[in-house]
Design a protein around this motif. Sequence first.
Motif, PDB file in Angstrom:
ATOM      1  N   ALA A  85       0.859  -1.197   0.000  1.00  0.00           N
ATOM      2  CA  ALA A  85       0.000   0.000   0.000  1.00  0.00           C
ATOM      3  C   ALA A  85       0.888   1.236   0.000  1.00  0.00           C
ATOM      4  N   THR A  86       0.593   2.185  -0.884  1.00  0.00           N
ATOM      5  CA  THR A  86       1.300   3.468  -0.813  1.00  0.00           C
ATOM      6  C   THR A  86       0.287   4.588  -1.018  1.00  0.00           C
ATOM      7  N   LYS A  87       0.790   5.840  -1.026  1.00  0.00           N
ATOM      8  CA  LYS A  87      -0.136   6.979  -1.050  1.00  0.00           C
ATOM      9  C   LYS A  87       0.392   8.105  -1.919  1.00  0.00           C
ATOM     10  N   VAL A  88      -0.532   8.798  -2.553  1.00  0.00           N
ATOM     11  CA  VAL A  88      -0.204  10.031  -3.272  1.00  0.00           C
ATOM     12  C   VAL A  88      -0.520  11.204  -2.338  1.00  0.00           C
ATOM     13  N   ALA A  89       0.395  12.166  -2.277  1.00  0.00           N
ATOM     14  CA  ALA A  89       0.189  13.334  -1.403  1.00  0.00           C
ATOM     15  C   ALA A  89      -0.868  14.257  -1.990  1.00  0.00           C
ATOM     16  N   GLY A 116       6.348   7.482 -10.088  1.00  0.00           N
ATOM     17  CA  GLY A 116       7.469   7.582  -9.145  1.00  0.00           C
ATOM     18  C   GLY A 116       7.434   6.452  -8.127  1.00  0.00           C
ATOM     19  N   SER A 117       6.258   6.163  -7.597  1.00  0.00           N
ATOM     20  CA  SER A 117       6.151   5.089  -6.590  1.00  0.00           C
ATOM     21  C   SER A 117       6.483   3.737  -7.219  1.00  0.00           C
ATOM     22  N   ASP A 127      -0.880  -2.623  -4.824  1.00  0.00           N
ATOM     23  CA  ASP A 127      -2.119  -3.314  -4.428  1.00  0.00           C
ATOM     24  C   ASP A 127      -3.183  -2.347  -3.924  1.00  0.00           C
ATOM     25  N   LEU A 128      -2.747  -1.392  -3.089  1.00  0.00           N
ATOM     26  CA  LEU A 128      -3.708  -0.433  -2.528  1.00  0.00           C
ATOM     27  C   LEU A 128      -3.123   0.967  -2.696  1.00  0.00           C
TER      28      LEU A 128
END
Length: 347
Positions: A85-89, A116-117, A127-128
Amino acid sequence: MQKIPLGTSNLLVSKVCLGTMTFGDQNSESEAFGLLDYAFERGINFIDTAEIYPVKPQAATQGLSETIIGNWLKKRGLRDKIVLATKVAGPSRLIPWLRNGKNDLNEANIRLAVEGSLRRLKTDYIDLYQLHWPSRNVPFFGKTVFNPKDERPHIPIGETLSILGKLIEEGKIRYIGISNESAWGLMEYIRIAEMKGLPRIVSIQNAYNLTDRHFEIGMDEICFRENIGLLAYSPLAFGQLTGKYIDNPKTHGRLTLFLSDWNAHYRRPAVLEATRQYMQLAREHGITPAQLALAWCYSRWFIDATIIGGTRPEHLKENIDAIAISLSDEIIDHINEIHAMITNPAL
Ligand code: NAP
């Protein structure tokens, strides 16, 4: 380690998720590899990160947490065993160095962020994929009062959802989630997705711990009725609920390393008083304060996964061992008594 489906998704995630926001700042790459190896050995298959990590976010270190995770996944050959799981700011004056300070949840920025991620994580799918914080004016990160005067132009939720839908079709992301959202935002994401045939969120990642239980005011019911999973972050109130800063106010850790507005809500006198009372309760029952705080989160029905942090292997051992602790009705009643006297002091 028990694994459950995250919300309505096909992702099977461990009830304990490994947070990584210390990787690349408080933790070197070799330390982070040790923490990742240990968590994986203990049955954790769920890793949470973000494009802006490590925290405290800085231009010089941005992306290092993802890079370290990518290096580990590649070296260990574990990509297909991990739910990533990662996030965009979202937009913020606090990170003027990210995409020239013009960041927001529109197509151009989200595409740059996802590419970038993927590059740093050395994978071809996430995945998330989570929206780290909203585009619109909402109080979060220790702020609680909504102020209409702070209204500003923002990216409509439907526009953001349709970009995320394209990324799902392209196979770059599998499921989507939100973070630092309000009850209105949570319902609005669901309503707009249903109305416009856009992807539905499967999770919400918000703060939740013994000093901040405001998720229980309305958000828990939405999660139940809409089958959305809470990913509870900061379950130890940035380490305060371990009691280590009460035992020794100068102890080395996040709350003494970074003395800033960013964590001031976890250093308030009322948080310290609540912590003292939870510490006493834990010790009366032969468990550590950290284990009391985590066993509380692990046993809440509305939490799909609790995101733990830890800068040392012994932190992770203590935090993961707490999954085996069952809180008696007597302890739960006592926790609720303390909560009634000192309600949400970190808010
Ligand atoms: P936390 O559990 O409240 O605090 C973790 C910190 O407490 C650790 O870094 C460690 O730091 C200390 N600690 C942890 N276990 C300990 C133990 N057993 N004994 C002594 N000290 C201990 O969690 P968090 O780090 O704030 O959040 C966890 C994860 O949630 C993050 O990594 C990130 O993935 C996610 N998160 C998301 C958001 C969001 O906006 N969506 C915000 C915050 C966090 P020290 O060594 O520094 O004391």
